[in-house]
Design a protein around this motif. Structure first.
Motif, mmCIF file in Angstrom:
data_model
loop_
_atom_site.group_PDB
_atom_site.id
_atom_site.type_symbol
_atom_site.label_atom_id
_atom_site.label_comp_id
_atom_site.label_asym_id
_atom_site.label_seq_id
_atom_site.Cartn_x
_atom_site.Cartn_y
_atom_site.Cartn_z
ATOM 1 N N PHE A 226 -11.841 2.155 4.444
ATOM 2 C CA PHE A 226 -10.615 1.664 3.822
ATOM 3 C C PHE A 226 -9.570 1.424 4.910
ATOM 4 N N ALA A 227 -8.533 0.703 4.537
ATOM 5 C CA ALA A 227 -7.408 0.503 5.452
ATOM 6 C C ALA A 227 -6.195 0.064 4.651
ATOM 7 N N TYR A 228 -5.027 0.556 5.052
ATOM 8 C CA TYR A 228 -3.763 0.027 4.546
ATOM 9 C C TYR A 228 -2.914 -0.356 5.750
ATOM 10 N N LEU A 229 -2.696 -1.639 5.896
ATOM 11 C CA LEU A 229 -1.945 -2.171 7.029
ATOM 12 C C LEU A 229 -0.626 -2.740 6.519
ATOM 13 N N LYS A 230 0.476 -2.228 7.042
ATOM 14 C CA LYS A 230 1.804 -2.675 6.624
ATOM 15 C C LYS A 230 2.549 -3.220 7.842
ATOM 16 N N LEU A 231 2.993 -4.465 7.741
ATOM 17 C CA LEU A 231 3.753 -5.104 8.799
ATOM 18 C C LEU A 231 5.198 -5.236 8.342
ATOM 19 N N ARG A 232 6.119 -4.672 9.118
ATOM 20 C CA ARG A 232 7.526 -4.654 8.730
ATOM 21 C C ARG A 232 8.413 -4.733 9.957
ATOM 22 N N ASP A 233 9.692 -4.949 9.729
ATOM 23 C CA ASP A 233 10.610 -5.195 10.834
ATOM 24 C C ASP A 233 10.936 -3.956 11.649
ATOM 25 N N ARG A 234 10.927 -2.800 11.033
ATOM 26 C CA ARG A 234 11.239 -1.576 11.767
ATOM 27 C C ARG A 234 10.328 -0.460 11.265
ATOM 28 N N HIS A 235 10.113 0.517 12.104
ATOM 29 C CA HIS A 235 9.137 1.558 11.779
ATOM 30 C C HIS A 235 9.646 2.502 10.696
ATOM 31 N N SER A 236 10.958 2.659 10.604
ATOM 32 C CA SER A 236 11.511 3.501 9.551
ATOM 33 C C SER A 236 11.522 2.723 8.243
#
Length: 339
Positions: A226-236
């Protein structure tokens, strides 16, 4: 914020009766989204029915081998539940990738499904928004639409669903149990949320007055690959620009079964069953993953500021599939540092 009355329900039937007995009423659980909407005057309920203390917080085994997640269980309690961690780690990682610990301690499972879009124009009552005021227009189309959708959009709305938890749920395919004025019923998760069409004001298929009571997960949790990959502007704390949930059943290097869902790209968590079919029986190779990723985004349409999401989604799908196939049991959270 407009004035409102308030009551605390004692059981499900009491909650349903109370809501039906008040005009312009709403259920409230953790309130992590609804209170913000009320403060911004996006939503103006005249009466709130508090359902947070209803006896719906248990997480328990089902006779068919699945797991029932109570609607009022908090996101934190759900993520750290031993059965969820062991049997549905994809869900564990998706929940922990969302919001902040403080919000997860308050937010409920049922409320997570009911989240509304974070489109800038939806929150700005000075601008036209078909989701907030049907028929007024969509300011995001032709406006600043960096966070908006690229799949399943319409001329009326290009908003996205904001949840991380729901992307994992889309891949796991639970059943949503609800209770309302006409009794109890179940809704397949894939049928719970709606695409915008010409009625973007409706986020889901709940009937008036219906209350979510549980989410029933099937036995299969894809706990190994499995994998959940989240791409976002900041780590918080930040919402996904693109997220990908993958569950695979492997036979050596061959994919026997696949689940693939995306977040941050559509009005609902976007599960692509045609892409899943393309993965079945195929070798877990870069060529396979690239072909499937290209298929998923083939009909994607950018709106200007969010054109980058098409290529970002394609690359994210390839990376998430690779992580899942290799059994890399990690959160796969990435910080883009602006775009």
């Amino acid at each position: 914020m407009h004035p409102f009355t308030y009551s605390r329900a004692t059981d499900v039937a009491d909650a349903v009766r109370d809501k039906a007995g008040h005009v312009a009423s709403a259920y409230i659980g953790g309130g992590t989204n609804l209170i913000d909407l009320m403060k911004m005057n996006v939503e103006q309920p005249a009466h709130l029915v508090n359902v947070a203390k209803l006896p719906l917080s248990k997480i328990e085994d089902l006779p068919d081998g699945g797991l029932r997640l109570g609607a009022t269980a908090t996101n934190s309690d759900t993520a750290w539940n031993e059965d969820v961690k062991k049997r549905y780690p994809l869900l564990n990682q998706a929940i922990l990738a969302g919001a902040s610990p403080q919000l997860r301690n308050a937010a409920t499972n049922g409320g997570n499904l009911m989240q509304r879009t974070r489109c800038y124009y939806f929150y700005d009552v000075a601008t036209p928004c078909n989701k907030r005021e049907p028929g007024s227009g969509c300011s995001a189309i032709g406006g600043y639409n960096r966070v908006c959708g690229i799949l399943g959009t319409s001329e009326a709305c290009i908003a996205t669903h904001p949840s991380d938890m729901c992307v994992a749920l889309a891949a796991l395919a639970p059943t949503v149990r609800v209770s309302g004025p006409n009794g109890e019923r179940t809704i397949a998760f894939e049928d719970f949320h709606r695409l915008p069409g010409d009625q973007p004001e409706f986020d889901n298929t709940l009937a008036e007055g219906e209350l979510i009571t549980s989410l029933d997960l099937p036995e299969k949790g894809f706990a190994k690959n499995f994998a959940y990959l989240k791409l976002r502007d900041r780590h918080s704390y930040a919402f996904a620009l693109v997220s990908v949930a993958v569950g695979l059943e492997m036979d050596g290097d061959t994919i026997k079964e696949a689940r693939l869902a995306l977040g941050g790209v559509a009005h609902k968590p976007w599960r692509d069953q045609s892409a899943e079919d393309l993965l079945k029986g195929q070798p877990a190779t870069a060529e396979t993953f690239g072909r499937v990723a290209a298929h998923v985004v083939a009909n994607a349409v950018g709106q200007g500021s969010n054109d980058f999401k098409i290529e970002l989604a394609r690359r994210a799908i390839v990376r998430a599939l690779k992580q899942a196939a290799e059994g890399q049991q990690q959160a796969g959270d990435m910080y883009l540092g602006g775009q």
